[in-house]
Design a protein around this motif. Structure first.
Motif, short mmCIF file in Angstrom:
data_model
loop_
_atom_site.label_atom_id
_atom_site.label_comp_id
_atom_site.label_asym_id
_atom_site.label_seq_id
_atom_site.Cartn_x
_atom_site.Cartn_y
_atom_site.Cartn_z
N ALA A 98 18.91 2.46 26.44
CA ALA A 98 20.25 3.83 26.76
C ALA A 98 21.08 3.29 25.55
O ALA A 98 22.11 4.49 25.51
CB ALA A 98 20.47 2.76 27.91
N PHE A 99 21.50 1.87 25.55
CA PHE A 99 21.52 1.70 24.05
C PHE A 99 21.76 1.78 22.87
O PHE A 99 22.60 2.74 21.59
CB PHE A 99 22.71 0.51 23.93
N ALA A 100 20.48 2.27 22.71
CA ALA A 100 20.00 2.78 21.66
C ALA A 100 19.79 4.49 20.74
O ALA A 100 19.88 4.33 19.90
CB ALA A 100 18.51 2.33 21.26
N ASP A 101 20.31 5.05 22.07
CA ASP A 101 20.22 6.34 21.37
C ASP A 101 22.19 6.34 21.61
O ASP A 101 22.47 7.52 21.65
CB ASP A 101 20.19 7.47 22.96
N ALA A 102 23.05 5.38 21.73
CA ALA A 102 24.20 5.95 21.45
C ALA A 102 24.81 6.63 19.91
O ALA A 102 23.17 6.30 19.16
CB ALA A 102 25.07 4.72 21.86
N PRO A 103 25.33 7.05 19.50
CA PRO A 103 25.96 7.99 18.90
C PRO A 103 26.28 6.83 17.34
O PRO A 103 25.76 6.69 16.23
CB PRO A 103 27.26 8.47 18.34
N ASP A 104 26.78 5.17 17.80
CA ASP A 104 26.29 4.42 16.89
C ASP A 104 26.02 2.94 17.79
O ASP A 104 27.01 2.18 18.19
CB ASP A 104 28.24 3.59 16.27
N SER A 128 25.06 -0.14 17.32
CA SER A 128 25.58 -1.29 16.38
C SER A 128 27.34 -1.76 17.70
O SER A 128 27.49 -2.40 18.40
CB SER A 128 25.74 -1.55 15.15
N ALA A 129 28.08 -0.72 17.21
CA ALA A 129 29.52 -0.35 18.12
C ALA A 129 29.02 -0.77 19.61
O ALA A 129 30.24 -1.76 19.86
CB ALA A 129 30.14 0.48 17.23
N ALA A 130 28.54 0.30 20.28
CA ALA A 130 28.52 0.15 21.54
C ALA A 130 27.72 -1.45 21.55
O ALA A 130 28.19 -1.65 22.85
CB ALA A 130 27.18 1.14 21.60
N LEU A 131 26.77 -2.17 21.39
CA LEU A 131 26.53 -3.05 21.72
C LEU A 131 27.79 -4.36 21.13
O LEU A 131 27.36 -5.18 22.25
CB LEU A 131 24.85 -3.30 20.97
N SER A 160 30.13 3.56 24.24
CA SER A 160 29.28 4.80 22.99
C SER A 160 30.03 5.47 22.69
O SER A 160 30.58 5.99 21.65
CB SER A 160 27.95 5.18 23.31
N HIS A 161 31.12 6.36 23.45
CA HIS A 161 31.21 7.69 23.41
C HIS A 161 32.93 7.46 23.52
O HIS A 161 33.59 8.33 22.99
CB HIS A 161 31.04 8.24 24.21
N ALA A 162 33.15 7.03 24.63
CA ALA A 162 34.88 6.54 24.93
C ALA A 162 35.50 5.65 24.74
O ALA A 162 35.48 4.87 25.28
CB ALA A 162 34.37 6.99 26.86
#
Length: 888
Positions: A455-461, A463-466, A501-503
């Motif tokens: 789920a985090f791998a599909d984020a736009p960034d 590394s930042a999401a993690l 990831s987004h918000a």
């Protein structure tokens, strides 16, 4: 024929450069050893030497004597490791005594102790081992200088101890000192107050720390203090009961040892004698696992030394006698060869070298070559590995533990920086954060990683999401329920990844208040917010009669619901228009509850003004009942009744002063951050005369100002005004004033000219922040609002604070094109979404673009851009048409 000792000396000179150097530098000792005179107390040091040199010469002599005795068979493994450990105890004790004496001459070395862990604790040090002490002190008895805090003195003593032992000079060094086994080494001083250390081990320590303390011993310094500490934490180490989760964690620790050092697992040259499969650590850990499980009920099993522990476990029937014998034989052989590897260059290494270097190790041991050494080790290592394998119950997580394998798996899943992501996951698995310290929490973590990471791998960034998730886990007090929930509901894992990831505003809120994620667990999290009265009633339930507690409760309640609304938008579960209305109802409820409570609190000192009350008007987006996640509150405070009246409390105030002070309190209640965080920014500049006028005026003064002195822009703002606090009578009176002014009780002005000038001025001073600024771009919401308000004022009709309803009325009257209703909805939706996912109004990443399109119910990002362009054209055309008419 050479004697065993002379043969050992010959092998040392031929194959161990470090020992050859010592034989040359210690000729007297070399002669004694050659004559068979072994004395571990021998030293070339004299009492008049500095303590640092004494210790180094002592170590040099001991290293040579033990090495030759070991090679000659004079000392067995027990004698070697105990001799090295006893020297380490003495050196550490002498260093502590010297460090205290240097700072406070004449003082006894009290109040400072070293707790030996690891191999020093069990008296099993190897030839070139670190020591891993925990340094503790008693602030009440530690000698210190005048005006020096105990903590400062303890750290300086500790630093001097390390320097005396570890610093290298022409005589070498004494011992390497590693202080990283203390609690939270990245955040704690190198010497710990004893009671603080006890508190940590009683409440926060991890399973691996329990295992470390199996071998703990008060080794140096104030041994009574050390004994007090160890007695206090004994219940932490030796527990009578052990739950399944703890056993599972112990097994997980065993897996991680192998995974982490995968490069040294293959048997042969390059094999890691300590960490490899079937290696030294596996024998140690096999014993420690069983000691932790059974030692709480049977004190006889608490033997610190590995081979002693194996023997006692076998005697008690907890392991097989053949297992104990095999592990003990393997341990003895591997420790002996480890010493050979370390003797060569006095290096702290555990790896078998290759080529000629391996032959050298073998010959130092008395074998023909490296092949003979490998043959000697093969069967014991294999047998130990088989025994150790039985510890793993096969419940390994779906994600590998070995760093390189984990990084590769994460890159395969879609992380551009697999190594960085692997580092964070390793931190979680190690229990660095309180929320992940328990076995149950880390078990839950392993269970959720397979769903969470993709789920985090599909984020736009990713590394930042993690990193945001890492910050969240760091702040949580407990993670078990959340992790189990994410495991059970993979869709929620996707939502969490989407939020992080987004918000950014929602992610930041989670970072400050990680408990907000609990709101997503609530069954009503994705339901629309209720009416204002219901929201206010819920907020009031947290009052409990305490004003400060209410301020905190309202902030928490608003934060939870505002977070939930944002999550609904990001998840595509709510129309942004509905979310905007929900944001507004939430703010109105907070105003009602906090205004009521502040009035009551203020009245305790100043009473109330008879025949008078406070009235609050909402303007702007709050007046129009359509806020965004980031909206401030445009408020105007009024009061009813006679401005010449006076309050009836113990500290009476005139009505005007009374209400101005009261309004300041209410503004603070709504805006000032408390322990629970901030609430809303409050803007009161729309009051009569703006910042030049008083904060609060009477309703009569407000009506007079609006009828006689207000400017066109103030009347445009008045079109969105509505009462949000006050009695029904007061609200009706304010609404009557507003209606009368808008209907025509106002000065005749050049509405169109002033509106055009105002819009131009705003464009100069507040340009768009980015290409997606739905508010300030030409043809954006500001132009739409100007168009609507100018039309309302000119034609004196269609008044409604709710912009959508006002547009509907004007469209029905033929005064505005129908396209403006669509434009308003589209721009408002876009504004609400962008405040969550692109607050800078810059063009977002493709993944976020897809989210925006879903929220707007459009096919894709090109459709979003096309809709925005068409909407802006429609608004610009309407504005042009509105400003082309004449004033009415």
């Amino acid at each position: 024929m050479p004697t065993p000792v002379s043969a050992a000396i010959d092998r040392a000179r031929a194959h161990a450069p470090f020992l050859a150097l010592l034989l040359d530098r210690e000729p007297v000792l070399a002669e004694r050893l050659a004559a068979g005179m072994f004395d571990l107390a021998y030293t070339a040091a004299t009492p008049d030497m500095p303590i640092a040199r004494q210790l180094r010469l002592d170590r040099r002599a001991l290293a040579l004597a033990i090495a030759i005795g070991d090679l000659a068979g004079v000392y067995d493994l027990t004698a070697v490791t105990q001799g090295l450990s006893d020297f380490a105890d003495r050196a550490l004790d002498r260093a502590i005594t010297a460090a205290i004496a240097e700072r406070t001459p004449g003082e006894a070395p009290r109040g400072f102790a070293a707790i030996a862990l690891g191999k020093q604790g069990s008296r099993e040090l190897n030839y070139s081992s670190d020591i891993d002490p925990i340094l503790i002190f008693d602030p009440r008895t530690l000698p210190r200088r005048a005006r020096e805090e105990p903590e400062e003195a303890a750290v300086r003593i500790a630093k001097r101890v390390v320097e005396l032992l570890q610093a290298r000079d022409g005589d070498g060094y004494v011992l390497r000192v590693d202080l990283r086994l203390r609690p939270s080494p990245e955040a704690t001083p190198i010497a710990l107050p004893v009671d603080g250390a006890i508190g940590y081990y009683e409440s926060q320590a991890l399973t691996w720390e329990r295992a470390a303390f199996i071998r703990a011993r008060a080794a140096a310094g104030d041994r009574a203090l050390g004994g007090y500490f160890l007695d206090a934490i004994r219940p932490f180490v030796w527990r009578r009961g052990l739950d399944f989760g703890a056993i599972g964690e112990i097994r997980d620790l065993s897996r991680r040892i192998r995974d982490h050092y995968a490069s040294g697992q293959a048997f042969g040259a390059g094999y890691d004698l300590k960490r490899g499969r079937g290696g030294i650590r596996e024998a140690e850990f096999f014993a420690q696992i069983h000691q932790l499980i059974h030692g709480g009920r049977d004190p006889a099993l608490r033997a610190p030394a590995t081979r002693d522990a194996l023997a006692r476990l076998a005697e008690a029937g907890w392991i097989g006698t053949d297992e104990a014998a095999a592990l003990s034989r393997s341990y003895t052989l591997l420790r002996t060869i480890e010493h050979r590897v370390q003797m060569i260059d006095d290096r702290q290494t555990h790896v078998l070298p290759g080529g000629a270097a391996l032959d050298g190790v073998a010959r130092l041991h008395g074998l023909a070559d490296g092949a003979a050494l490998i043959a000697l080790l093969r069967e014991p290592v294999a047998r130990a590995g088989q025994i150790y394998d039985a510890l793993d119950d096969g419940r390994g997580g779906d994600f590998p533990h070995e760093p390189q394998a984990l990084a590769a798996r994460l890159e395969q899943a879609g992380f551009p920086d697999g190594a960085g992501a692997a580092t964070l996951i390793a931190r979680w698995r190690a229990g660095r954060y309180p929320a992940l310290r328990s076995p149950a929490a880390r078990d839950a973590l392993e269970a959720v990683l397979p769903a969470l990471m993709p789920a985090f791998a599909d984020a736009p960034d990713p590394s930042a999401a993690l990193r945001r998730l890492d910050g969240l886990l760091e702040r949580l007090t407990s993670a078990i329920n959340i992790l189990r929930l994410l495991e059970a509901r993979p869709g929620l894992a996707v939502l969490l990844a989407t939020i992080l990831s987004h918000a950014a505003p929602l992610a930041d809120a989670l970072g400050v208040r990680p408990e907000l994620i609990d709101w997503l667990i609530d069954p009503g999290a994705f339901e629309p917010l209720g009416p204002v009265e219901a929201l206010a009633a819920e907020m009031r339930r947290g009052e409990g009669g305490d004003y400060q507690a209410l301020l905190d409760h309202v902030r928490r309640s608003v934060g939870e619901k505002r977070f939930a609304l944002g999550a609904q938008v990001v998840a595509g579960a709510a129309d942004p228009l509905d979310a905007a209305a929900g944001y507004a109802r939430l703010a109105e409820a907070a105003i009602a509850v906090l205004a009521e409570a502040t009035i009551a609190e203020f009245a305790r000192s100043h009473g109330r003004v008879p025949g008078s009350e406070l009235l609050i008007l909402a303007f702007g987006r709050l007046g129009g009942a359509a806020l965004t996640h980031a909206s401030d509150l445009d408020l105007v405070y009024l009061f009813t009744g006679d401005f010449r009246a006076e309050s009836d409390g113990a500290k009476p105030l005139g009505a005007t002063l009374y209400y101005n002070r009261l309004a300041q309190r209410i503004t603070a209640a709504l805006s000032v951050a408390t322990a629970a965080g901030p609430l809303y920014p409050v803007d009161t500049r729309l009051r009569p005369s703006g910042t030049q006028g008083p904060l609060v005026v009477s309703l009569e003064s407000f009506a007079r100002y609006q009828r006689e002195d207000a400017w066109t822009w103030e009347h445009m703002a008045l079109t969105r005004a509505r009462p949000v606090f006050g009695s029904a009578e007061a609200r009706a009176a304010a609404a009557a004033v507003i209606d009368a002014v808008l209907a025509g009780e106002r000065p005749a002005r050049d509405l169109t000219g002033e509106a055009v000038a105002m819009r131009a001025e705003m464009a100069r001073h507040k340009p768009p922040t980015g290409p997606l600024d739905a508010k300030l771009l030409p043809g954006g919401l500001v132009d739409l609002e100007f168009t609507v308000h100018l039309t309302q004022l000119r034609h004196r009709t269609g008044f409604d604070p709710h912009l959508g309803r006002a547009i509907g009325a004007l469209v029905a009257s033929g005064l505005l094109p129908a396209t403006l209703a669509v434009a308003n909805d589209q721009l408002t939706r876009l504004l609400v979404v962008l405040r969550l996912v692109a607050p800078d109004a810059a063009e977002p990443s493709p993944a976020t673009q897809a989210l925006i399109a879903r929220a707007l119910r459009l096919a894709d990002w090109p459709a979003v851009l096309e809709a925005l362009a068409m909407t802006r054209q429609d608004v610009a055309a309407a504005w042009t048409q509105a400003t082309g008419g004449s004033d009415g």
